[in-house]
Design a protein around this motif. Structure first.
Motif, PDB file in Angstrom:
ATOM      1  N   TYR A   1       0.824  -1.211   0.000  1.00  0.00           N
ATOM      2  CA  TYR A   1       0.000   0.000   0.000  1.00  0.00           C
ATOM      3  C   TYR A   1       0.857   1.259   0.000  1.00  0.00           C
ATOM      4  N   PHE A   2       1.811   1.329   0.916  1.00  0.00           N
ATOM      5  CA  PHE A   2       2.597   2.552   1.028  1.00  0.00           C
ATOM      6  C   PHE A   2       3.543   2.735  -0.159  1.00  0.00           C
ATOM      7  N   THR A   3       4.006   1.645  -0.754  1.00  0.00           N
ATOM      8  CA  THR A   3       4.841   1.766  -1.947  1.00  0.00           C
ATOM      9  C   THR A   3       4.069   2.430  -3.074  1.00  0.00           C
ATOM     10  N   PHE A   4       2.836   1.964  -3.300  1.00  0.00           N
ATOM     11  CA  PHE A   4       2.038   2.536  -4.377  1.00  0.00           C
ATOM     12  C   PHE A   4       1.567   3.941  -4.016  1.00  0.00           C
ATOM     13  N   PHE A   5       1.167   4.137  -2.773  1.00  0.00           N
ATOM     14  CA  PHE A   5       0.691   5.449  -2.325  1.00  0.00           C
ATOM     15  C   PHE A   5       1.778   6.507  -2.467  1.00  0.00           C
ATOM     16  N   LEU A   6       2.976   6.218  -1.959  1.00  0.00           N
ATOM     17  CA  LEU A   6       4.066   7.183  -2.019  1.00  0.00           C
ATOM     18  C   LEU A   6       4.573   7.363  -3.447  1.00  0.00           C
ATOM     19  N   GLY A   7       4.609   6.273  -4.223  1.00  0.00           N
ATOM     20  CA  GLY A   7       5.046   6.384  -5.611  1.00  0.00           C
ATOM     21  C   GLY A   7       4.101   7.248  -6.427  1.00  0.00           C
ATOM     22  N   GLY A   8       2.787   7.037  -6.265  1.00  0.00           N
ATOM     23  CA  GLY A   8       1.813   7.859  -6.966  1.00  0.00           C
ATOM     24  C   GLY A   8       1.885   9.319  -6.544  1.00  0.00           C
ATOM     25  N   SER A   9       2.092   9.548  -5.257  1.00  0.00           N
ATOM     26  CA  SER A   9       2.214  10.922  -4.761  1.00  0.00           C
ATOM     27  C   SER A   9       3.429  11.615  -5.354  1.00  0.00           C
TER      28      SER A   9
ATOM     29  N   LYS B   1      -1.627  29.642  -1.762  1.00  0.00           N
ATOM     30  CA  LYS B   1      -2.818  28.786  -1.822  1.00  0.00           C
ATOM     31  C   LYS B   1      -2.702  27.750  -2.929  1.00  0.00           C
ATOM     32  N   VAL B   2      -2.201  28.172  -4.095  1.00  0.00           N
ATOM     33  CA  VAL B   2      -2.061  27.258  -5.221  1.00  0.00           C
ATOM     34  C   VAL B   2      -0.999  26.200  -4.941  1.00  0.00           C
ATOM     35  N   SER B   3       0.164  26.628  -4.462  1.00  0.00           N
ATOM     36  CA  SER B   3       1.246  25.678  -4.204  1.00  0.00           C
ATOM     37  C   SER B   3       0.872  24.683  -3.103  1.00  0.00           C
ATOM     38  N   THR B   4       0.184  25.171  -2.061  1.00  0.00           N
ATOM     39  CA  THR B   4      -0.268  24.265  -0.999  1.00  0.00           C
ATOM     40  C   THR B   4      -1.303  23.285  -1.529  1.00  0.00           C
ATOM     41  N   GLY B   5      -2.196  23.773  -2.383  1.00  0.00           N
ATOM     42  CA  GLY B   5      -3.203  22.886  -2.961  1.00  0.00           C
ATOM     43  C   GLY B   5      -2.601  21.824  -3.850  1.00  0.00           C
ATOM     44  N   LEU B   6      -1.591  22.187  -4.644  1.00  0.00           N
ATOM     45  CA  LEU B   6      -0.927  21.208  -5.505  1.00  0.00           C
ATOM     46  C   LEU B   6      -0.191  20.152  -4.687  1.00  0.00           C
ATOM     47  N   ALA B   7       0.480  20.596  -3.621  1.00  0.00           N
ATOM     48  CA  ALA B   7       1.194  19.640  -2.768  1.00  0.00           C
ATOM     49  C   ALA B   7       0.218  18.701  -2.061  1.00  0.00           C
ATOM     50  N   ALA B   8      -0.863  19.277  -1.520  1.00  0.00           N
ATOM     51  CA  ALA B   8      -1.863  18.446  -0.845  1.00  0.00           C
ATOM     52  C   ALA B   8      -2.521  17.474  -1.821  1.00  0.00           C
ATOM     53  N   GLY B   9      -2.802  17.964  -3.028  1.00  0.00           N
ATOM     54  CA  GLY B   9      -3.386  17.083  -4.034  1.00  0.00           C
ATOM     55  C   GLY B   9      -2.451  15.955  -4.415  1.00  0.00           C
ATOM     56  N   SER B  10      -1.151  16.232  -4.449  1.00  0.00           N
ATOM     57  CA  SER B  10      -0.171  15.190  -4.768  1.00  0.00           C
ATOM     58  C   SER B  10      -0.183  14.083  -3.715  1.00  0.00           C
ATOM     59  N   TRP B  11      -0.273  14.486  -2.446  1.00  0.00           N
ATOM     60  CA  TRP B  11      -0.282  13.495  -1.368  1.00  0.00           C
ATOM     61  C   TRP B  11      -1.592  12.708  -1.324  1.00  0.00           C
ATOM     62  N   LEU B  12      -2.711  13.394  -1.595  1.00  0.00           N
ATOM     63  CA  LEU B  12      -4.018  12.749  -1.451  1.00  0.00           C
ATOM     64  C   LEU B  12      -4.468  12.011  -2.705  1.00  0.00           C
ATOM     65  N   SER B  13      -3.804  12.262  -3.832  1.00  0.00           N
ATOM     66  CA  SER B  13      -4.270  11.739  -5.117  1.00  0.00           C
ATOM     67  C   SER B  13      -4.376  10.217  -5.144  1.00  0.00           C
ATOM     68  N   SER B  14      -3.395   9.548  -4.563  1.00  0.00           N
ATOM     69  CA  SER B  14      -3.388   8.085  -4.661  1.00  0.00           C
ATOM     70  C   SER B  14      -3.813   7.390  -3.369  1.00  0.00           C
ATOM     71  N   PHE B  15      -4.333   8.150  -2.413  1.00  0.00           N
ATOM     72  CA  PHE B  15      -4.669   7.574  -1.105  1.00  0.00           C
ATOM     73  C   PHE B  15      -5.711   6.462  -1.229  1.00  0.00           C
TER      74      PHE B  15
END
Length: 317
Positions: A108-116, A145-159
């Motif tokens: 799970y974490f391999t795919f989650f972190l890789g996708g992020s 706001k934009v940079s924080t949103g992009l970073a948060a989206g990167s982390w949450l995208s593959s959750f």
């Protein structure tokens, strides 16, 4: 997730643990592998941690570019820590077993972190595009706001997708073997152990790879096409060199990470090769987190300047 105990073969044998074969095909090199990976891990963690500290402590690095770099360094520390410690223990002790649940967590974490990381690298490419191609609008385009949103989206995208893929794989009946020909629990070698028709599972992995590897890679490629086109149109040679130097480090990391990930997850199932997969997996789980702080520090005068200011030895830097 169903009970982790699966029936193996025709017998009623219950599997509660799996075996990671790792690099056991060459027993005489086990100590060498252990030494190399241990040194790599020891260098990776403080190297990435130093980047995090520098980008937090120095006001000159409080920009979107280094905000993304801080996220990338933290992700690299997490990514390498998911697989390398277990691999080191297997090489050191000779005990190559891993619990069924432990294998699922690692997958799970391999795919989650890789996708992020894929989406985070794409976000960094967009930041460089905005800085070089739209310099007058950059403060507005890449505000906090934009940079924080992009970073948060990167982390949450593959959750959620990672959870679904992991559940899909670990609810399959494993009736062929309990030996994984890999150094960590990854989806392609795990599907090789499942009995019955796994074509739907393989298609799901392929579609996920298109979303989390191909899509960010295409976005990154489009950003760099625009970046290079803009740089080539600059009248000043010094300006071209300065602009390219700001994105060359990121381009090196993107090439290494996306190149190996695309080959790993998008190649035809018929071309599966355990040895090739191990090598490709090493490139994005071990080598890329190691190279991130080296590439971004050695090729970046701003980062080197921040380090000199932190240690108080400016005249030696």
């Amino acid at each position: 997730m169903k009970n982790s105990k699966e029936t193996f073969g025709r017998n009623s044998t219950t599997i509660t643990r799996l075996i990671l074969l790792g690099f056991s095909d060459i027993p005489s090199l086990q100590h060498l592998y252990f030494s190399v990976f241990l040194v790599t891990y020891i260098v990776t963690l403080p190297g990435n941690f130093l980047i995090i500290v520098l980008t937090l402590a120095d006001p000159a690095l409080h920009t979107p570019m280094y905000f993304f770099l801080r996220n990338l360094s933290f992700l690299g520390m997490c990514y390498t820590s998911v697989n390398v410690p277990k691999m080191l223990w297997n090489l050191f002790s000779g005990d190559k077993t891993i619990s069924f649940i432990g294998c699922a967590v690692q997958t799970y974490f391999t795919f989650f972190l890789g996708g992020s990381e894929c989406f985070l690298l794409a976000s960094m490419a967009y930041d460089r595009y905005a800085a070089i191609c739209k310099p007058l609008h950059y403060p507005m385009v890449m505000n906090r706001k934009v940079s924080t949103g992009l970073a948060a989206g990167s982390w949450l995208s593959s959750f959620l997708v990672s959870f679904g893929l992991t559940s899909m794989v670990f609810t399959l009946p494993f009736c062929r073997s309990h030996k994984i020909n890999h150094f960590f629990c990854d989806i392609p070698p795990l599907l090789k152990l499942a009995c019955g028709d796994t074509s739907h599972n393989q298609m799901a992995v392929f579609m996920a790879a298109l979303l989390f590897v191909t899509f960010p890679f295409v976005l990154t490629l489009m950003s760099y096409v625009s970046i290079i086109s803009t740089i080539l149109r600059m009248p000043s040679g010094a300006g071209r060199r300065k602009s390219f130097s700001t994105c060359s480090s990121h381009l090196m990391v993107v090439t290494l990470f996306f190149g190996s990930a695309c080959i790993m997850y998008l190649k035809p199932n018929s071309s599966y090769s355990p040895d090739t997969d191990k090598f490709l997996s090493l490139s994005y789980t071990v080598i890329t987190p190691l190279l991130n702080p080296i590439i971004y520090s050695l090729r970046n005068k701003v980062v080197k300047g921040a380090f000199c200011r932190m240690v108080g030895r400016r005249r030696f830097c």
